[in-house]
Design an enzyme around this catalytic site. Structure first.
Site, mmCIF file in Angstrom:
data_model
loop_
_atom_site.group_PDB
_atom_site.id
_atom_site.type_symbol
_atom_site.label_atom_id
_atom_site.label_comp_id
_atom_site.label_asym_id
_atom_site.label_seq_id
_atom_site.Cartn_x
_atom_site.Cartn_y
_atom_site.Cartn_z
ATOM 1 N N HIS A 1 6.891 21.036 31.238
ATOM 2 C CA HIS A 1 6.173 20.954 29.950
ATOM 3 C C HIS A 1 6.927 20.077 28.942
ATOM 4 C CE1 HIS A 1 2.964 23.928 30.695
ATOM 5 N NE2 HIS A 1 3.856 24.579 31.407
ATOM 6 N N GLY B 1 -3.687 21.694 45.945
ATOM 7 C CA GLY B 1 -3.792 22.616 44.821
ATOM 8 C C GLY B 1 -2.639 23.586 44.705
ATOM 9 N N GLU C 1 -6.675 9.713 36.837
ATOM 10 C CA GLU C 1 -6.732 11.183 36.827
ATOM 11 C C GLU C 1 -7.138 11.710 35.444
ATOM 12 O OE1 GLU C 1 -4.083 13.130 39.371
ATOM 13 O OE2 GLU C 1 -4.452 15.117 38.533
ATOM 14 N N ASP D 1 3.881 12.772 37.904
ATOM 15 C CA ASP D 1 3.487 12.886 39.305
ATOM 16 C C ASP D 1 3.306 11.519 39.948
ATOM 17 O OD1 ASP D 1 3.381 15.468 38.490
ATOM 18 O OD2 ASP D 1 1.231 15.749 38.827
HETATM 19 P P1 ADP Z 1 -2.345 19.359 43.424
HETATM 20 O O1 ADP Z 1 -2.254 17.962 42.913
HETATM 21 O O2 ADP Z 1 -1.358 20.270 42.800
HETATM 22 O O3 ADP Z 1 -2.315 19.461 44.905
HETATM 23 P P2 ADP Z 1 -4.937 19.130 42.244
HETATM 24 O O4 ADP Z 1 -5.999 20.106 41.930
HETATM 25 O O5 ADP Z 1 -4.420 18.277 41.134
HETATM 26 O O6 ADP Z 1 -3.760 19.923 42.958
HETATM 27 O O7 ADP Z 1 -5.436 18.130 43.372
HETATM 28 C C1 ADP Z 1 -5.961 18.634 44.578
HETATM 29 C C2 ADP Z 1 -7.211 17.856 44.918
HETATM 30 O O8 ADP Z 1 -6.859 16.501 45.313
HETATM 31 C C3 ADP Z 1 -7.945 18.396 46.110
HETATM 32 O O9 ADP Z 1 -8.780 19.484 45.751
HETATM 33 C C4 ADP Z 1 -8.743 17.185 46.549
HETATM 34 O O10 ADP Z 1 -9.856 16.980 45.711
HETATM 35 C C5 ADP Z 1 -7.758 16.046 46.299
HETATM 36 N N1 ADP Z 1 -7.019 15.760 47.542
HETATM 37 C C6 ADP Z 1 -5.735 16.035 47.832
HETATM 38 N N2 ADP Z 1 -5.412 15.653 49.092
HETATM 39 C C7 ADP Z 1 -6.533 15.120 49.625
HETATM 40 C C8 ADP Z 1 -6.861 14.549 50.902
HETATM 41 N N3 ADP Z 1 -5.968 14.455 51.875
HETATM 42 N N4 ADP Z 1 -8.131 14.096 51.072
HETATM 43 C C9 ADP Z 1 -9.031 14.193 50.074
HETATM 44 N N5 ADP Z 1 -8.777 14.705 48.877
HETATM 45 C C10 ADP Z 1 -7.551 15.181 48.634
HETATM 46 MG MG MG Z 2 -2.576 17.363 40.892
#
Ligand code: ADP
Ligand code: MG
Length: 398
Positions: free
Chosen positions: A44, A129, A167, A179
């Protein structure tokens, strides 16, 4: 559910992806890979213009790409087993995984870069996620792929900025640049100290005999998004009040602990505690970097413990499950342990002696399961390289 995950062999993944691409699109792709990340300290602080210290992890997303010739972008995710056709001139948010790629294509197009006349196939092993930024690894690998398919190159910092914009403005998720920055700039064996205001950074070596063990609490509280916005607003309120007596400050990054104590009386108690967390965390990140460079691992571990305590008590973004993991980790002999990511669930990051990691993991998992009835997922990793093209040579080194 996997109890402990280690990344899959990289050469086999790239080869499988190449074959899958050739079967689907009858052409030979180039392959790019970008890692997820874990933040060691500095939570944060990004939106307060402060410092963060993430490391890229050995889990990532691969993007295979080859040009088309009909002006459309075909995106496949092997994880979702779905294909989307996008036309970047009129691309709209669909509310699914493809937004992360469409967003990057749109931002590239606005910048006059890359091509969206391409086939792109994604596969990733970053848990989705979980707070390890699978999203940034998708954006950066897809961004590199589309720039390369357009026959161009792009400086890594520009790529990171553009993916952050995708994003923020296309997907609609408020995130700082950490990130995307670490996914593009990471280096094996190093953490990255990043100044979120200037984007100046320094790679800091991590000891080779220390493993990063990430423990997923397996909870995600619904409050996270609302509370995130509330914390940002509280920090802004703190800055507005402090500016009355400290007109030179632009963000909490500009405030020292001593100044904060001097003006404590001006701040409502809750706002004071929020500010105390951010101001002390910024100081901890810099001290953590110094301690690592001096080989003072024990000091680095103390700073992680202090960071967690202040996140819990001053910033109030922890939760019972994260606190349990941190306390079990410390009992099980972690060098350092703290929640990582936005909070209210997600993961705890631990620094653990490599030789002791197996025992540490089973003890942590057992105690957590006994206390909560949930099996934590554990991901063990070293600090990994940032985004790159996957060639026969890079696969050999992987
Ligand atoms: P985090 O970044 O912490 O993993 P987020 O909610 O920010 O969580 O991002 C996760 C999302 O990114 C997934 O729900 C999907 O929409 C997308 N994503 C991640 N990896 C893939 C993948 N290999 N193929 C398609 N979409 C992906
Ligand atoms: Mg994310």
């Amino acid at each position: 559910m996997v109890e402990s995950a280690t990344p899959a062999p990289k050469a086999a993944i790239a080869e499988g992806l190449r074959r899958e691409f050739e079967v689907r699109f009858k052409s030979q792709p180039r392959i790019f890979r970008a890692p997820g990340r874990v933040n060691l300290i500095g939570e944060h602080t990004d939106y307060n213009d402060g410092w963060v210290m993430p490391a890229a992890i050995e889990f990532g997303t691969w993007a295979a790409v080859a040009p088309r010739s009909d002006g459309t972008l075909h995106i496949v995710s092997l994880n979702f087993n779905e294909e989307r056709v996008v036309s970047p001139e009129g691309a709209e948010r669909r509310g699914d995984w493809s937004d992360y790629v469409s967003g990057v294509a749109v931002m590239l197009r606005r910048a006059g870069l890359g091509t969206a006349d391409a086939n792109l196939v994604l596969w990733g092993d970053v848990p989705l996620g979980a707070g390890l930024s699978s999203s940034a690894s998708v954006e950066i690998s897809a961004g590199l792929a589309l720039v390369a398919a357009g026959g161009q190159q792009l400086a890594r910092t520009e790529l990171a900025r553009l993916c952050q914009r995708a994003e923020n403005d296309f997907v609609g998720a408020r995130c700082g640049i950490m990130d995307q920055f670490i996914s593009s700039h990471g280096r094996a064996g190093h953490a990255l100290l990043l100044d979120c205001r200037s984007l100046e950074y320094e790679l800091i070596p991590l000891p080779a005999d220390v493993a990063i063990v990430i423990a997923n609490s397996m909870v995600k509280h619904e409050l996270a998004a609302g509370e995130y916005n509330a914390r940002r607003a509280e920090c802004e309120e703190g800055v507005l009040i402090l500016q009355r007596s400290l007109p030179g400050i632009r963000a909490l990054r500009d405030v020292s602990l001593q100044q904060l104590e001097q003006h404590r009386g001006d701040l409502p108690p809750k706002i004071y505690r929020r500010c105390r967390y951010v101001v002390s965390e910024n100081a901890r990140v810099l001290e953590f970097a110094r301690a690592l460079k001096a080989g003072e691992l024990r000091r680095a571990g103390e700073l992680m413990a202090e960071s967690h305590a202040s996140l819990r008590d001053d910033y109030e973004v922890s939760c019972r499950e994260l606190d349990l993991l941190v306390s079990f980790a410390s009992e099980a002999g972690a060098i350092g342990s703290r929640m990582t990511g936005g909070g209210f669930g997600g993961c705890v990051v631990n620094l653990v002696a490599q030789a002791d990691a197996e025992r540490f993991q089973s003890e942590l998992a057992r105690n957590y399961e006994q206390a909560t009835g949930m099996k934590p997922e554990l991901y063990r990793t070293r600090a990994a390289d940032g985004a790159h093209e996957v060639t026969a040579r890079s696969e050999k080194n992987a």
